[in-house]
Design a protein around this motif. Structure first.
Motif, PDB file in Angstrom:
ATOM      1  N   ASN A   1       0.822  -1.208   0.000  1.00 49.19           N
ATOM      2  CA  ASN A   1       0.000   0.000   0.000  1.00 49.19           C
ATOM      3  C   ASN A   1       0.854   1.255   0.000  1.00 49.19           C
ATOM      4  O   ASN A   1       0.577   2.215  -0.739  1.00 49.19           O
TER       5      ASN A   1
ATOM      6  N   HIS B   1      -0.906   6.821   3.769  1.00 54.33           N
ATOM      7  CA  HIS B   1      -2.139   6.043   3.828  1.00 54.33           C
ATOM      8  C   HIS B   1      -3.024   6.480   4.990  1.00 54.33           C
ATOM      9  O   HIS B   1      -4.257   6.555   4.856  1.00 54.33           O
ATOM     10  N   ASP B   2      -2.436   6.764   6.143  1.00 53.70           N
ATOM     11  CA  ASP B   2      -3.226   7.178   7.303  1.00 53.70           C
ATOM     12  C   ASP B   2      -3.990   8.463   7.017  1.00 53.70           C
ATOM     13  O   ASP B   2      -5.134   8.631   7.479  1.00 53.70           O
TER      14      ASP B   2
ATOM     15  N   SER C   1      -6.978   7.895   4.597  1.00 45.70           N
ATOM     16  CA  SER C   1      -8.121   7.264   5.259  1.00 45.70           C
ATOM     17  C   SER C   1      -9.000   8.289   5.978  1.00 45.70           C
ATOM     18  O   SER C   1     -10.132   7.974   6.370  1.00 45.70           O
ATOM     19  N   LYS C   2      -8.508   9.511   6.151  1.00 49.86           N
ATOM     20  CA  LYS C   2      -9.287  10.565   6.795  1.00 49.86           C
ATOM     21  C   LYS C   2     -10.210  11.290   5.808  1.00 49.86           C
ATOM     22  O   LYS C   2     -11.054  12.087   6.225  1.00 49.86           O
TER      23      LYS C   2
ATOM     24  N   LYS D   1     -13.028  11.218   4.311  1.00 55.66           N
ATOM     25  CA  LYS D   1     -14.321  10.544   4.302  1.00 55.66           C
ATOM     26  C   LYS D   1     -15.282  11.145   3.279  1.00 55.66           C
ATOM     27  O   LYS D   1     -16.088  10.435   2.676  1.00 55.66           O
TER      28      LYS D   1
ATOM     29  N   GLU E   1     -14.232  10.012  -0.134  1.00 59.28           N
ATOM     30  CA  GLU E   1     -14.671   8.629  -0.317  1.00 59.28           C
ATOM     31  C   GLU E   1     -16.159   8.575  -0.637  1.00 59.28           C
ATOM     32  O   GLU E   1     -16.604   7.767  -1.459  1.00 59.28           O
TER      33      GLU E   1
ATOM     34  N   LYS F   1      -9.041  -2.243  -2.165  1.00 57.44           N
ATOM     35  CA  LYS F   1      -8.258  -1.320  -1.353  1.00 57.44           C
ATOM     36  C   LYS F   1      -7.276  -0.532  -2.216  1.00 57.44           C
ATOM     37  O   LYS F   1      -7.124   0.680  -2.042  1.00 57.44           O
TER      38      LYS F   1
END
Length: 563
Positions: free
Chosen positions: A149, A400-401, A404-405, A407, A410, A512
């Motif tokens: 990743n 990556h962290d 993922s925030k 939202k 996404e 992913k």
């Protein structure tokens, strides 16, 4: 020979009568079987020989959507000599997506699948459960690691910087700027270009890199077509990246010759047999290229001392799986699952990730850009979230962290896919009797799940024709309107009313990686550039088969001016 001797003694008129009689007998038998079929469902009347293909106008999404409006949530059509039960309600097809071996197969096995090279390899078209399980396990192990990743994010950032250089160069060539002016006007340029062409090559360059650890230069090849200033690249894995990219596209678009047409037609009918020969030569070109790549990488690994660290790419992982060099060894009970992979199996997995990771991601990102450009409020909310996670005054570091925030970003991806499904339908085949949608079905029934109609179904989506990312977004704010909207959606939404990556055994193993690429691209493009559609009135140019493809997306790109 005896039959031939009989035929040559028959007069032309008698031969016509014989052919006519055979056609009448076939037609009578065809409609007898049709009207006495079990579980009679509504649907368009099929014709002898061609079924319902007379309705097909090159756009399957529009076809199945229009038929659903006319015949309801469950109806039937006939394509390729096969009855297909079309379902447009998730509570009808939930059993198919629940992990079960009963609906493992996508379609009935045929000689065409074997001839096209899809049988028993990889995971997308593999209909051998034992082989599929082994290949899927190896596939997932090769991509579901933090190292993979992180490498994917790093490469996306690096290759996007390369893309920026091509755009800037083309913009400056177009206005005839000298080399001296380039330095002074590094942020003062704009470019009108077809984003779909760039994205297809961008995702191909990334997926080749993450899967093999080496570079291809699809973007560079496309740049050389557009610019009088040519560039050359050394150390490429694929000498003719553009040729391979087009070969992939041809392979995908021509599968119907082997899924629909019979063996006799493919081998003996003029024009068709020539086309089939061309398709198979194209397939052989792809497979030969894969065999060369695998052979060279296997040799490199063999020449590397045991204990030395190897690259974190998919190809290396597949070659070393269940060998002395496998650093991710897992204990398995079945002996079949603990053996090394053959070159054919490695080639099948490599083919799946290159095919699945090029066009799908590129097309969905083009859809995302189209919708964002049409909805300023959504765009502004997206930019605010990106600025919060990646402040413009701070050093940019794509991790990556942090991705993922995102939202809301996404949520945009999901809502775009709901409004314009990347995959409009998929099939499942049951080789044993089953119960579905209140009916008992005999073995050999082919089900078609009409995702496009599910995603616009009023029973599951309030105001389904409205683009609204908030359907998938929950934020920690005291907004009663947003909270009520989310509660309304969650209350009526079925667990499979949105299946962006499928479900059950066949759920996409690369989901992913796809989300990583899409989120990274949204940050890299919209954080640094103002993007507008050249023609806001132009509808989205799509070509829809099983998957939807963006044929063209003309945009104007220029660097963002920050305060």
């Amino acid at each position: 020979m005896a039959i031939f001797n009989i035929i040559i003694t028959i007069s032309f008129i008698e031969l016509l009568k014989l052919i006519g009689s055979l056609i009448l007998v076939y037609t009578f038998q065809f409609y007898y079987n049709y009207y006495t079929r079990p579980n009679k469902l509504p649907g368009p009347l099929p014709l002898p020989f061609i079924g319902n293909t007379y309705l097909y106008k090159s756009d399957t999404k529009s076809l199945f959507t229009s038929l659903r409006e006319k015949y309801g949530d469950i109806y039937e059509v006939y394509f390729g000599g096969q009855r297909r039960v079309v379902i447009s309600r998730p509570d009808y097809f939930e059993k198919i997506l629940i992990s079960s071996n009963k609906f493992f197969k996508r379609y009935p096995h045929s000689k065409g699948i074997e001839e096209y090279g899809l049988s028993g390899v990889g995971i997308i078209h593999n209909d051998n459960l034992k082989s599929w399980r082994f290949n899927r396990q190896s596939f997932i192990r090769s991509i579901m690691t933090p190292e993979f990743n992180n490498e994917a994010i790093k490469l996306t950032n690096k290759i996007f910087q390369e893309l920026e250089g091509y755009w800037k160069s083309l913009a400056n060539v177009n206005v005839n700027l000298s080399n001296n002016n380039l330095q002074d006007n590094k942020n003062d340029w704009s470019l009108e270009t077809d984003l779909s062409k760039w994205m297809r090559r961008f995702t191909n360059d990334i997926i080749v890199m993450v899967s093999t650890g080496k570079r291809s230069y699809s973007m560079a090849s496309y740049y050389n077509k557009l610019s009088p200033i040519k560039i050359s690249r050394t150390g490429t894995l694929i000498e003719d990246s553009e040729k391979l990219l087009q070969a992939f596209r041809s392979y995908s678009l021509n599968s119907g010759y082997f899924f629909i047409l019979g063996s006799f037609i493919r081998q003996h009918v003029p024009i068709i047999k020539d086309k089939v020969k061309e398709i198979l030569e194209n397939r052989n070109f792809i497979m030969d290229k894969f065999n060369e790549i695998i052979k060279n990488r296997r040799k490199e690994i063999e020449e590397t001392p045991i204990g030395s660290e190897l690259r974190h790419d998919m190809l290396t992982s597949l070659i070393t799986v269940n060998t002395d060099r496998d650093i991710k060894k897992v204990k398995v009970v079945e002996e079949e699952m603990s053996r090394p992979m053959t070159d054919k199996e490695i080639g099948g997995n490599l083919f799946d990730i290159l095919m699945g990771g090029t066009d799908t991601t590129a097309n969905l990102f083009c859809f995302i850009v189209y919708y964002i450009c049409h909805f300023p409020q959504v765009k502004q909310k997206m930019l605010s979230e990106i600025e919060t996670v990646f402040p413009s005054k701070s050093k940019f570091d794509l991790k990556h962290d942090d991705l993922s925030k995102l939202k809301y970003c996404e949520a945009i991806i999901k809502e775009v896919n709901r409004c314009t499904p990347l995959v409009s339908h998929f099939t499942r085949y049951s080789d044993s009797p089953c119960e579905m949608a209140g009916h008992h079905w005999e073995a050999g029934t082919l089900f078609l799940i009409n995702l496009a109609s599910v995603y616009s179904h009023k029973d599951y989506w309030p105001d389904p024709n409205t683009f609204n990312p908030d359907r998938f977004y929950k934020e920690n704010k005291k907004s009663e309107e947003i909270e009520d909207n989310n509660e309304e959606n969650n209350k009526i939404r079925h667990r499979y009313s949105f299946a962006m990556f499928g479900g059950g055994l066949r759920i996409c193993p690369g989901k992913k990686l796809a989300m990583i690429e899409l989120l990274s691209l949204m940050v890299l493009l919209f954080r640094n550039y103002d993007v507008e559609l050249v023609d806001m009135k132009m509808p989205l140019k799509l070509k829809s088969a099983t998957a939807s493809a963006c044929e063209e997306l003309m945009v104007k790109i220029k660097p963002r001016i920050r305060e």
